[in-house]
Motif scaffolding. Structure first.
Motif, short mmCIF file in Angstrom:
data_model
loop_
_atom_site.label_atom_id
_atom_site.label_comp_id
_atom_site.label_asym_id
_atom_site.label_seq_id
_atom_site.Cartn_x
_atom_site.Cartn_y
_atom_site.Cartn_z
N ARG A 1 0.81 -1.23 0.00
CA ARG A 1 0.00 0.00 0.00
C ARG A 1 0.84 1.28 0.00
O ARG A 1 0.51 2.24 -0.69
CB ARG A 1 -0.96 0.02 1.18
CG ARG A 1 -2.21 -0.74 0.86
CD ARG A 1 -3.35 -0.42 1.80
NE ARG A 1 -4.46 -1.26 1.42
CZ ARG A 1 -4.92 -2.26 2.13
NH1 ARG A 1 -4.40 -2.52 3.31
NH2 ARG A 1 -5.92 -2.99 1.69
N TRP B 1 0.83 9.38 -5.73
CA TRP B 1 1.08 10.75 -5.31
C TRP B 1 1.99 11.46 -6.31
O TRP B 1 1.72 12.58 -6.72
CB TRP B 1 1.69 10.76 -3.91
CG TRP B 1 1.94 12.13 -3.38
CD1 TRP B 1 1.05 12.94 -2.74
CD2 TRP B 1 3.16 12.86 -3.45
NE1 TRP B 1 1.64 14.13 -2.41
CE2 TRP B 1 2.94 14.11 -2.83
CE3 TRP B 1 4.42 12.60 -3.97
CZ2 TRP B 1 3.93 15.08 -2.73
CZ3 TRP B 1 5.40 13.56 -3.87
CH2 TRP B 1 5.15 14.78 -3.25
N TYR C 1 0.75 4.34 -2.68
CA TYR C 1 0.51 5.72 -2.26
C TYR C 1 1.52 6.66 -2.90
O TYR C 1 1.14 7.66 -3.51
CB TYR C 1 0.58 5.82 -0.72
CG TYR C 1 0.58 7.25 -0.25
CD1 TYR C 1 -0.60 7.97 -0.17
CD2 TYR C 1 1.78 7.90 0.08
CE1 TYR C 1 -0.60 9.31 0.23
CE2 TYR C 1 1.79 9.22 0.48
CZ TYR C 1 0.60 9.92 0.56
OH TYR C 1 0.60 11.23 0.95
#
Length: 182
Positions: free
Chosen positions: A88, A96, A92
């Protein structure tokens, strides 16, 4: 494998959607992996994990009895959940960075530090485990950390001072990212 079988015919897909209708507002089907995007594997795992109850219900249908041995066991779901947790953070940071429409060069050191810290934490948690899947996951994370180190060392020799200078010029971070090495 169950995803492939489910996608094989529209009848299978409709049966799977029917299993969900009483419990969810929008029924979905499992997704297939895309070889060109590593994070599609994570999306596949997350959707499969969310749909496990419906997959089990679908397998109870007389038409699907031959596929029951393929259903994931509770121990395998535990492994899937752990792997999702490991991945995860990488998703991210990947999302991002890809969604930014500005310069992110001054974030590179922070991103690398965060990923290295995450992998260190996972490896500390798995270091003394004797279950085979945990040993395998430890080894996989260790290899991932080595690969990340290779990427990092390719970035830093020629641009190291540039990255550090840009990072120091960041009004919000200044030298905070370098404090762990004091």
């Amino acid at each position: 494998m169950l995803v492939v079988l489910n996608m094989l015919t529209p009848g299978h897909q409709n049966e799977f959607i029917d299993c969900q209708k009483a419990k969810v507002r929008i029924a979905v089907i499992p997704i297939m992996d895309v070889k060109t995007h590593w994070n599609s594997t994570l999306e596949l795992l997350e959707r499969a994990y969310r749909l496990r109850e419906f997959t089990c219900k679908w397998l109870e249908s007389p038409k699907s009895t031959e596929y029951r041995p393929l259903f994931t066991t509770q121990d395998e779901w535990t492994i899937v959940k752990y792997v999702m947790e490991v991945l995860r953070l990488f998703r991210y940071w990947t999302l991002w960075m890809s969604k930014r429409h500005t310069v992110i060069l001054h974030h590179v050191i922070t991103v690398y530090n965060d990923m290295f810290d995450h992998m260190d934490g996972v490896m500390r948690a798995l270091a003394k485990k004797k279950t085979q899947w945990k040993e395998d996951l430890f080894f996989a994370v260790k290899l991932a950390q080595q690969k990340l180190s290779e990427y990092y060392t390719e970035v830093t020799p020629t641009t190291g001072m540039l990255l550090i200078s840009i990072h120091i010029l960041d009004l919000f971070r200044k030298l905070r990212s370098f404090r762990k090495w004091d």
